[in-house]
Write an enzyme that holds these catalytic residues in place. Structure first.
Site, mmCIF file in Angstrom:
data_model
loop_
_atom_site.group_PDB
_atom_site.id
_atom_site.type_symbol
_atom_site.label_atom_id
_atom_site.label_comp_id
_atom_site.label_asym_id
_atom_site.label_seq_id
_atom_site.Cartn_x
_atom_site.Cartn_y
_atom_site.Cartn_z
ATOM 1 N N HIS A 141 0.826 -1.214 0.000
ATOM 2 C CA HIS A 141 0.000 0.000 0.000
ATOM 3 C C HIS A 141 0.858 1.261 0.000
ATOM 4 O O HIS A 141 1.926 1.312 0.605
ATOM 5 C CB HIS A 141 -1.000 0.008 1.154
ATOM 6 C CG HIS A 141 -0.404 0.031 2.525
ATOM 7 N ND1 HIS A 141 -0.137 1.204 3.198
ATOM 8 C CD2 HIS A 141 -0.030 -0.962 3.357
ATOM 9 C CE1 HIS A 141 0.363 0.908 4.390
ATOM 10 N NE2 HIS A 141 0.450 -0.396 4.513
ATOM 11 N N ASP A 143 -0.331 4.377 0.937
ATOM 12 C CA ASP A 143 -0.659 5.388 1.947
ATOM 13 C C ASP A 143 0.082 5.096 3.254
ATOM 14 O O ASP A 143 0.580 3.985 3.471
ATOM 15 C CB ASP A 143 -2.172 5.468 2.191
ATOM 16 C CG ASP A 143 -2.755 4.197 2.801
ATOM 17 O OD1 ASP A 143 -2.309 3.097 2.420
ATOM 18 O OD2 ASP A 143 -3.643 4.294 3.675
ATOM 19 N N ASP A 174 6.460 0.635 6.472
ATOM 20 C CA ASP A 174 5.019 0.414 6.344
ATOM 21 C C ASP A 174 4.432 1.437 5.396
ATOM 22 O O ASP A 174 3.915 2.446 5.843
ATOM 23 C CB ASP A 174 4.369 0.481 7.728
ATOM 24 C CG ASP A 174 2.872 0.181 7.699
ATOM 25 O OD1 ASP A 174 2.385 -0.300 6.669
ATOM 26 O OD2 ASP A 174 2.199 0.435 8.722
ATOM 27 N N GLU A 208 -5.080 1.643 2.661
ATOM 28 C CA GLU A 208 -4.971 0.496 3.581
ATOM 29 C C GLU A 208 -5.094 0.924 5.028
ATOM 30 O O GLU A 208 -5.735 0.261 5.838
ATOM 31 C CB GLU A 208 -3.630 -0.216 3.361
ATOM 32 C CG GLU A 208 -3.515 -1.571 4.048
ATOM 33 C CD GLU A 208 -2.847 -1.547 5.415
ATOM 34 O OE1 GLU A 208 -2.682 -2.613 5.994
ATOM 35 O OE2 GLU A 208 -2.488 -0.471 5.917
ATOM 36 N N HIS A 482 4.138 2.699 12.867
ATOM 37 C CA HIS A 482 3.163 3.758 13.125
ATOM 38 C C HIS A 482 3.684 4.697 14.212
ATOM 39 O O HIS A 482 2.960 5.526 14.724
ATOM 40 C CB HIS A 482 1.792 3.197 13.568
ATOM 41 C CG HIS A 482 1.076 2.478 12.468
ATOM 42 N ND1 HIS A 482 -0.264 2.175 12.524
ATOM 43 C CD2 HIS A 482 1.511 2.011 11.284
ATOM 44 C CE1 HIS A 482 -0.616 1.538 11.420
ATOM 45 N NE2 HIS A 482 0.446 1.424 10.657
HETATM 46 ZN ZN LIG Z 1 0.747 -1.307 6.437
#
Ligand SMILES: [Zn+2]
Ligand SMILES: *[C@@H]1O[C@H](CO)[C@@H](O)[C@H](O)[C@H]1NC(C)=O
Ligand SMILES: *[C@@H]1O[C@H](CO)[C@@H](O)[C@H](O)[C@H]1NC(C)=O
Length: 522
Positions: A141, A143, A174, A208, A482
């Site tokens: 992904h 985003d 990520d 995502e 994150h």
């Molecule tokens: Zn991810």
């Protein structure tokens, strides 16, 4: 993932020896199982590819510079998802032209079709030379979650600054590493005149982080309408863990075969408002607090051993040092014991049961007014051996108070467990590719993704869905997800591209050769 503290290990020892002392017969069975579990057989040497050449993933200095610069450029586009209806569409719109510029061979190959789906997502169809072979799919992904500078070692989380061999920035793990890695592997293969035999798809979703409804869901629907069935699908999710699982020295590649489900409930209590000088015995706040407290004090039951987490420990058993190897190889006996220790750390507890997290609480209007209502949100992440309905039934029984209204905001069951056996094509390809690129890896084991990925939207195209990011993950990498200081080493990124470069080639065989004995014998 699993990490036993020294104290826990001490207790494990004591309990272990107490048990073993009890019966000699048991001891014999236990040891027999432990030492009959063989380490994985070495990969078959012949991966027949019908006279086709195999190209080594050896990249020139110029290509290696190009690789990392391409990733940095992708990080600098701030493709942030704030909420399902709040995304940086300026950056998402810039992403298309960016990859077109960076991957000229991908965009000009006559056998590759590129489509934009849902405005900002991308679907590539790579037509293999042999239409008999069932296609596979790689997804990632574009985003990312938001990031702001405070707490980062670099000034700007979107600067993609390189420091001490690492590229820092939101999206480096990520998941722009996969987006750029997949396209770069293909770009380099094409520049070496490689024409894949087996067709494959590349799906790059753009939402995502906020559910995937506009990107992955539409990509999957499009492929379904074309009647596509996949031999396997690979997404992000798990890693090569090094030093993360206590008791295992060699890096272990964990490939997630399922994802936990989730249910979000809204709990509310209403009561007659009034002045606080003559209060009722219980206010809505008191009643709701008690219900929430019961949920925390009575966690969902341990289901350790009933989902794929037991397969993971059994597969890893030979890698554990003594005496943990004995425990892991004999979960039929030790599962309850191991479960008790896994429960002590939040990340490992998440493998054992459906987790309960009270995430929102609202109540009260004024310091001298009886609150007319109180409400709270509780988020459960469902263990693979449980369903949404079962969780709700337990919640109902645990709260056991008619005054508390329980509503479901959203819910989905855990994802089906993908096949894990020697006959599964994708798995054979992964094992071979891991061995090619990460020779230090001691074991390849199935795992559970405790978060969710776009892959869950592709269930109608295949049951062989795997979540694995070919990147070595160390204990201090955990909080970067994150979180602050997300980064990837230049070397790790090159290896990821090497992995994908090999994966595409290894997927081009008709059928993997029969593996040697690589199962538990007893
Ligand atoms: Zn991810
Ligand atoms: C959106 O992305 C563009 C281009 O990357 C950037 O200039 C802009 O600051 C971003 N806006 C927000 C709100 O993130
Ligand atoms: C939750 O409680 C707050 C404060 O009492 C109230 O403003 C809000 O409307 C409630 N939300 C729902 C969904 O009931």
């Amino acid at each position: 993932m699993a990490a036993l503290s020294p104290r826990s290990r001490g207790v494990l020892w004591a309990v272990l020896w107490g048990l073993l002392g009890a019966t000699v017969a048991l001891l014999v069975v236990v040891l027999a199982r432990t030492y009959s579990v063989r380490p994985p057989a070495s990969a078959p040497t012949i991966w027949a590819r019908k006279g086709e050449r195999h190209i080594d993933p050896a990249f020139s200095p110029q290509e290696r510079r190009e690789l990392k610069e391409a990733l940095k450029g992708a990080i600098r586009l701030q493709t942030v998802s704030f909420a399902p209806d709040d995304q940086n569409t300026t950056a998402l719109a810039e992403f298309g032209p960016y990859i077109r510029k960076v991957f000229p061979a991908v965009f000009s190959a006559s056998f590759i079709q590129h489509e934009v789906i849902g405005e900002y997502s991308h679907l590539f169809t790579v037509q293999g030379s042999d239409p008999q072979l069932q296609p596979y799919m790689l997804i990632a992904h574009i985003d990312v979650v938001p990031a702001s500078p405070p707490g980062w070692d670099i000034d700007d989380p979107f600067s993609a600054e390189e420091r001490d061999g690492f590229i820092y920035g939101r999206g480096t793990l990520d998941n722009k590493n996969s987006v750029m890695g997949i396209l770069h592997a293909l770009e380099f293969l094409l520049r070496r005149n490689y024409r894949p035999r087996r067709s494959f798809y590349i799906g790059l979703g753009h939402d995502e982080e906020v559910g995937g409804q506009k990107g992955a869901v539409k990509i999957a629907a499009e492929l379904e309408s074309r009647g596509v069935q996949l031999s396997y699908l690979l997404d992000e999710g798990s890693f090569i863990l090094e030093g993360v699982i206590t008791g295992i020295k060699k890096p272990a590649a964990i490939i997630a075969v399922t994802e936990k489900g989730a249910v979000t409930t809204h709990l509310s209590v209403t009561s007659v408002p009034g002045h606080s000088s003559a209060p009722p015995k219980r206010t809505s706040i008191g009643i709701l607090s008690e219900a929430l407290s019961r949920l925390e004090l009575h966690p969902m039951p341990s289901l350790f051993g009933e989902g794929p987490e037991s397969m993971m420990f059994e597969e890893l058993a030979p890698e554990f040092s003594f005496p943990l190897n004995i425990i892991m190889a004999n979960l039929w006996l030790f599962a309850p014991l191991l479960s008790r220790f896994l429960e002590q750390t939040p990340t490992t507890n998440a493998l054992v049961r459906t987790t309960t997290a009270i995430t929102l609480f609202h109540a009260g209007v004024k310091s001298n007014v009886i609150p007319p209502s109180a409400n709270a949100t509780v988020n459960f992440r469902i263990h693979p051996a449980q369903t949404v309905d079962e969780v709700l039934e337990i919640v109902d029984k645990t709260i056991n108070d008619k005054r508390v209204k329980i509503e479901v905001e959203s819910a989905f069951d855990p994802l089906p467990v993908s096949p894990w056996d020697d006959q599964t094509f994708g798995l054979q390809v992964f094992r071979k590719t891991i061995q090619d690129v990460f020779p230090d890896v001691g074991s390849v084991a199935p795992g559970i993704c405790i978060g969710n990925t776009d892959s869950r939207h592709f269930g109608s195209l295949t049951n062989a869905i795997y979540r694995f990011n070919p990147v070595v993950f160390k204990p201090d990498d955990m909080p970067r997800f994150h979180g602050l200081n997300e980064k990837i080493s230049v070397e790790s990124f090159e290896k990821q591209v090497g992995f994908l470069f090999q994966l595409i080639q290894n997927s081009d065989i008709d059928q993997p050769p029969e593996p040697h004995a690589n199962f538990h014998e007893l």
